[in-house]
Motif scaffolding. Structure first.
Motif, PDB file in Angstrom:
ATOM      1  N   ALA A 156       0.841  -1.206   0.000  1.00 21.11           N
ATOM      2  CA  ALA A 156       0.000   0.000   0.000  1.00 21.11           C
ATOM      3  C   ALA A 156       0.872   1.251   0.000  1.00 21.11           C
ATOM      4  CB  ALA A 156      -0.924  -0.007   1.207  1.00 21.11           C
ATOM      5  N   LEU A 157       1.875   1.283   0.887  1.00 19.29           N
ATOM      6  CA  LEU A 157       2.721   2.486   0.992  1.00 19.29           C
ATOM      7  C   LEU A 157       3.499   2.748  -0.288  1.00 19.29           C
ATOM      8  CD1 LEU A 157       4.049   2.282   4.678  1.00 19.29           C
ATOM      9  CD2 LEU A 157       2.116   3.583   3.767  1.00 19.29           C
ATOM     10  N   SER A 158       3.966   1.676  -0.931  1.00 21.50           N
ATOM     11  CA  SER A 158       4.754   1.919  -2.137  1.00 21.50           C
ATOM     12  C   SER A 158       3.860   2.365  -3.291  1.00 21.50           C
ATOM     13  CB  SER A 158       5.611   0.696  -2.495  1.00 21.50           C
ATOM     14  OG  SER A 158       4.857  -0.201  -3.267  1.00 21.50           O
ATOM     15  N   ARG A 159       2.614   1.886  -3.321  1.00 21.57           N
ATOM     16  CA  ARG A 159       1.701   2.354  -4.377  1.00 21.57           C
ATOM     17  C   ARG A 159       1.328   3.827  -4.154  1.00 21.57           C
ATOM     18  NH1 ARG A 159      -3.276  -1.356  -5.002  1.00 21.57           N
ATOM     19  NH2 ARG A 159      -3.736   0.137  -6.683  1.00 21.57           N
ATOM     20  N   ILE A 160       1.145   4.194  -2.863  1.00 21.83           N
ATOM     21  CA  ILE A 160       0.844   5.605  -2.564  1.00 21.83           C
ATOM     22  C   ILE A 160       2.029   6.483  -2.969  1.00 21.83           C
ATOM     23  CG2 ILE A 160       0.461   7.277  -0.691  1.00 21.83           C
ATOM     24  CD1 ILE A 160      -1.120   4.971   0.743  1.00 21.83           C
ATOM     25  N   GLU A 161       3.218   6.017  -2.610  1.00 20.30           N
ATOM     26  CA  GLU A 161       4.438   6.765  -2.929  1.00 20.30           C
ATOM     27  C   GLU A 161       4.569   6.965  -4.440  1.00 20.30           C
ATOM     28  OE1 GLU A 161       7.213   9.161  -2.032  1.00 20.30           O
ATOM     29  OE2 GLU A 161       6.109   8.107  -0.437  1.00 20.30           O
ATOM     30  N   GLY A 162       4.103   5.950  -5.206  1.00 24.46           N
ATOM     31  CA  GLY A 162       4.242   6.009  -6.658  1.00 24.46           C
ATOM     32  C   GLY A 162       3.149   6.810  -7.358  1.00 24.46           C
ATOM     33  N   ALA A 163       2.111   7.231  -6.596  1.00 30.41           N
ATOM     34  CA  ALA A 163       1.009   7.968  -7.233  1.00 30.41           C
ATOM     35  C   ALA A 163       1.530   9.288  -7.788  1.00 30.41           C
ATOM     36  CB  ALA A 163      -0.110   8.217  -6.217  1.00 30.41           C
ATOM     37  N   SER A 164       1.257   9.547  -9.096  1.00 30.71           N
ATOM     38  CA  SER A 164       1.859  10.731  -9.721  1.00 30.71           C
ATOM     39  C   SER A 164       0.886  11.901  -9.840  1.00 30.71           C
ATOM     40  CB  SER A 164       2.409  10.358 -11.099  1.00 30.71           C
ATOM     41  OG  SER A 164       1.348   9.818 -11.873  1.00 30.71           O
ATOM     42  N   ASP A 165      -0.402  11.685  -9.471  1.00 31.95           N
ATOM     43  CA  ASP A 165      -1.322  12.827  -9.488  1.00 31.95           C
ATOM     44  C   ASP A 165      -2.398  12.662  -8.410  1.00 31.95           C
ATOM     45  OD1 ASP A 165      -3.463  11.169 -10.584  1.00 31.95           O
ATOM     46  OD2 ASP A 165      -2.300  11.239 -12.462  1.00 31.95           O
ATOM     47  N   LEU A 166      -3.128  13.738  -8.182  1.00 31.12           N
ATOM     48  CA  LEU A 166      -4.113  13.761  -7.088  1.00 31.12           C
ATOM     49  C   LEU A 166      -5.265  12.781  -7.317  1.00 31.12           C
ATOM     50  CD1 LEU A 166      -4.125  17.624  -6.547  1.00 31.12           C
ATOM     51  CD2 LEU A 166      -3.348  15.915  -4.888  1.00 31.12           C
ATOM     52  N   ALA A 219      -2.105  11.441   3.050  1.00 36.59           N
ATOM     53  CA  ALA A 219      -2.083  12.882   3.300  1.00 36.59           C
ATOM     54  C   ALA A 219      -0.755  13.491   2.862  1.00 36.59           C
ATOM     55  CB  ALA A 219      -2.339  13.158   4.779  1.00 36.59           C
ATOM     56  N   ALA A 220       0.335  12.777   3.157  1.00 41.98           N
ATOM     57  CA  ALA A 220       1.664  13.294   2.816  1.00 41.98           C
ATOM     58  C   ALA A 220       1.830  13.385   1.306  1.00 41.98           C
ATOM     59  CB  ALA A 220       2.737  12.401   3.419  1.00 41.98           C
ATOM     60  N   ARG A 275      -3.964   1.132   9.294  1.00 43.63           N
ATOM     61  CA  ARG A 275      -4.840   2.186   8.802  1.00 43.63           C
ATOM     62  C   ARG A 275      -4.215   3.559   9.019  1.00 43.63           C
ATOM     63  NH1 ARG A 275     -10.287   4.601  11.075  1.00 43.63           N
ATOM     64  NH2 ARG A 275      -8.782   4.906  12.733  1.00 43.63           N
ATOM     65  N   GLU A 276      -3.586   3.740  10.191  1.00 42.63           N
ATOM     66  CA  GLU A 276      -2.989   5.042  10.471  1.00 42.63           C
ATOM     67  C   GLU A 276      -1.820   5.352   9.537  1.00 42.63           C
ATOM     68  OE1 GLU A 276      -2.298   5.250  14.734  1.00 42.63           O
ATOM     69  OE2 GLU A 276      -4.494   5.026  14.933  1.00 42.63           O
ATOM     70  N   SER A 277      -0.967   4.338   9.277  1.00 47.07           N
ATOM     71  CA  SER A 277       0.188   4.623   8.413  1.00 47.07           C
ATOM     72  C   SER A 277      -0.263   4.895   6.974  1.00 47.07           C
ATOM     73  CB  SER A 277       1.218   3.497   8.475  1.00 47.07           C
ATOM     74  OG  SER A 277       0.634   2.296   8.012  1.00 47.07           O
ATOM     75  N   VAL A 278      -1.338   4.183   6.517  1.00 46.82           N
ATOM     76  CA  VAL A 278      -1.850   4.432   5.158  1.00 46.82           C
ATOM     77  C   VAL A 278      -2.500   5.817   5.090  1.00 46.82           C
ATOM     78  CG1 VAL A 278      -3.666   3.724   3.519  1.00 46.82           C
ATOM     79  CG2 VAL A 278      -2.092   2.022   4.487  1.00 46.82           C
ATOM     80  N   THR A 279      -3.264   6.188   6.123  1.00 48.65           N
ATOM     81  CA  THR A 279      -3.889   7.519   6.173  1.00 48.65           C
ATOM     82  C   THR A 279      -2.808   8.593   6.099  1.00 48.65           C
ATOM     83  OG1 THR A 279      -5.665   6.622   7.540  1.00 48.65           O
ATOM     84  CG2 THR A 279      -5.407   9.032   7.512  1.00 48.65           C
ATOM     85  N   ALA A 280      -1.764   8.437   6.906  1.00 47.21           N
ATOM     86  CA  ALA A 280      -0.691   9.441   6.934  1.00 47.21           C
ATOM     87  C   ALA A 280       0.023   9.521   5.583  1.00 47.21           C
ATOM     88  CB  ALA A 280       0.299   9.117   8.046  1.00 47.21           C
ATOM     89  N   ALA A 281       0.251   8.341   4.963  1.00 45.60           N
ATOM     90  CA  ALA A 281       0.952   8.326   3.676  1.00 45.60           C
ATOM     91  C   ALA A 281       0.128   9.022   2.597  1.00 45.60           C
ATOM     92  CB  ALA A 281       1.260   6.884   3.258  1.00 45.60           C
TER      93      ALA A 281
END
Ligand code: 2NL
Length: 365
Positions: free
Chosen positions: A10-20, A71-72, A63-69
Motif C-alpha cells: 500500500a505504501l509503495s503504491r501511494i508513494e508512486g502515485a503521480s497525481d491527485l 495525506a503526505a 490504517r494510520e500509516s496508510v492515512t498518513a501516507a
C-alpha cells in the motif's frame, strides 16, 4: 496475522502515485466503505477478545500509516503543482493596465450641476416637482387664463383623462409650477431654483418636444429690479467664467411677471464660434438673447398664498440645453437626445470632475 506485506505494498503504491486523482483512487481502494483496510477492520468483530487484543493494534496501525501516507502524498503533489505554477507564471508589472470602459456625464447634467453650484453660492435651494401637472399649477396660477394661446393643444401635451379632482392634466410646459408649489408649502421668504425637464409640442432643428429649463424665484420684502440685475450679472459671469460679460435688459411681456425683462449678452463671432464677453455694440460683436425674467406679477404672488403688498419677488427662466450649446460649442440640439455614444464621449464630462466655484465650474473632459 502479519500485515507487513499488505502495508508495504500500500505504501509503495501511494508513494508512486503521480497525481491527485490516483491518490484519491487509492484512498477509496484502502479506506473507502468497501476498502481493503476497512474490510480488515470489520473482521475484528468476529474475533475473540484475546485475539482482538493482538490483531486490533496491528490493523489500526496499518490504517494510520496508510492515512498518513495518503495525506503526505497529497500535500507533496499540491506543493509541486504550486511550485510549477510559480516557476512558469511571470507578471510583467510594466504592462499597461487593461482599460475599463467609462461612461461620461451628459453636457445637460454637467450644466445643471454648474448652475446648482453657482446658485447655491448665492443662497438658492433646489426645488423639484412633478413633470405631470394639473392645469391650475401649470397655467392658471401663473396668470395664464383659459383663453391664453399657450394653453392650445398645438403647444401643450394634454393627457386624455382628467385626474381624481377632475382637473385637466398636462406635461409641464415650464418648471414654474414647482415654484408655485414651493410658495404654497414653504411660504416666504424664498430663494429657489427649479431645474428639470419640460415639454412643448414643438419639433424642428432648434426645438425638441422635451427640453431642460431652470427657473429661479426670489420672494422677500422690498425686492426690486436692481436685485434681479445683480443676480443675473453675477450668475452669467460665473457661468461663462468671464468678468467681461455685459448684459442688455429689454422690456418684454410674460403673463407671470410685471414688468418683464428679456436679457441679452454681448458676444464676439470668432471664426463662426460665439464667444460670450464684451458689449454687443462693440465692433465684431452682437447681442444674443439668453433668458427671460421680471418682477413676479402680484396675481402670481397671490396664487402662491402670499400677500403681494407684503412680499415682492423676481423670477427668471433659462433654457439649459441652449446654455450648454453656447458654452461648450455644440451646434445641433437634436444630437443632445440621440444617445450616440460617439457624441457623448466627445462632449461628455468626467464623473469625477465635479463643478466647484474654486476649481472651475466646467472643465471639458
Ligand atoms: C423664458 C422666460 C421666465 C419666469 C420664467 C416665473 C415663475 C414664477 C413667477 C414668475 Cl413662479 N415668473 N418664471 C419669469 C420670467 C421669465 O421664463 O423665456 N424662459 C426660457
Amino acid at each position: 496475522m502479519d500485515y507487513a506485506a499488505t502495508g508495504q505494498e500500500a505504501l509503495s503504491r501511494i508513494e508512486g502515485a503521480s497525481d491527485l486523482e490516483t491518490v484519491e483512487a487509492l484512498r477509496v481502494e484502502f479506506l473507502g466503505k468497501q476498502g481493503s483496510i476497512s474490510g480488515l477492520l470489520k473482521t475484528l468483530g468476529k474475533l475473540t477478545p484475546d485475539e482482538r487484543k493482538v490483531e486490533g493494534p496491528k490493523i489500526h496501525g496499518l490504517r494510520e500509516s496508510v492515512t498518513a501516507a495518503l495525506a503526505a502524498r497529497k500535500q507533496a503533489l499540491e506543493d509541486a503543482a504550486l511550485e510549477a505554477r510559480l516557476a512558469a507564471e511571470t507578471i510583467d508589472l510594466s504592462l499597461p493596465a487593461p482599460e475599463m470602459p467609462q461612461g461620461s456625464v451628459h453636457p445637460v447634467s454637467q450644466v445643471m450641476d454648474e448652475l446648482a453650484e453657482i446658485f447655491a453660492d448665492m443662497g438658492f435651494a433646489v426645488a423639484t416637482g412633478p413633470e405631470i401637472e394639473d392645469d391650475w399649477h401649470n397655467f392658471t396660477a401663473l396668470n395664464m387664463p383659459e383663453s391664453h394661446p399657450a394653453r392650445a393643444m398645438h403647444d401643450t401635451f394634454y393627457f386624455p383623462d382628467r385626474d381624481a379632482k377632475d382637473r385637466e392634466m398636462v406635461l409641464r410646459t415650464h418648471t414654474s409650477p414647482v415654484q408655485i408649489r414651493t410658495m404654497l408649502s414653504d411660504s416666504a421668504p424664498l430663494r429657489i431654483i427649479a431645474p428639470g425637464r419640460v415639454y412643448r409640442s414643438d419639433s424642428d432643428a432648434t426645438h425638441t418636444p422635451m427640453f431642460h429649463q431652470i427657473e429661479a424665484l426670489v420672494i422677500d420684502r422690498d425686492i426690486h429690479l436692481g436685485h434681479l440685475k445683480w443676480t443675473l450679472e453675477t450668475f452669467l459671469r460665473a457661468f461663462f467664467e468671464r468678468d467681461d460679460v455685459v448684459l442688455r435688459l429689454r422690456p418684454s411681456y410674460f403673463p407671470f411677471t410685471e414688468p418683464s425683462v428679456e436679457v441679452d449678452v454681448g458676444y464676439a463671432n470668432e471664426g463662426g464660434r460665439r464667444v460670450v464677453g464684451g458689449s454687443g455694440d462693440a465692433p465684431g460683436h452682437a447681442w444674443m438673447e439668453v433668458l427671460g425674467s421680471g418682477m413676479v406679477n402680484r396675481r402670481v404672488i397671490e396664487a402662491g398664498g402670499l400677500d403681494p403688498d407684503e412680499w415682492q419677488g423676481f423670477a427668471f427662466g433659462i433654457g439649459v440645453d441652449r446654455l450648454a450649446m453656447l458654452k461648450y460649442g455644440m451646434d445641433d440640439l437634436r444630437a443632445f437626445f440621440d444617445g450616440d455614444v460617439r457624441w457623448l464621449s466627445h462632449y461628455g464630462f468626467s464623473a469625477l470632475d465635479v463643478p466647484t466655484l474654486s476649481g472651475g465650474v466646467g472643465t471639458p473632459a
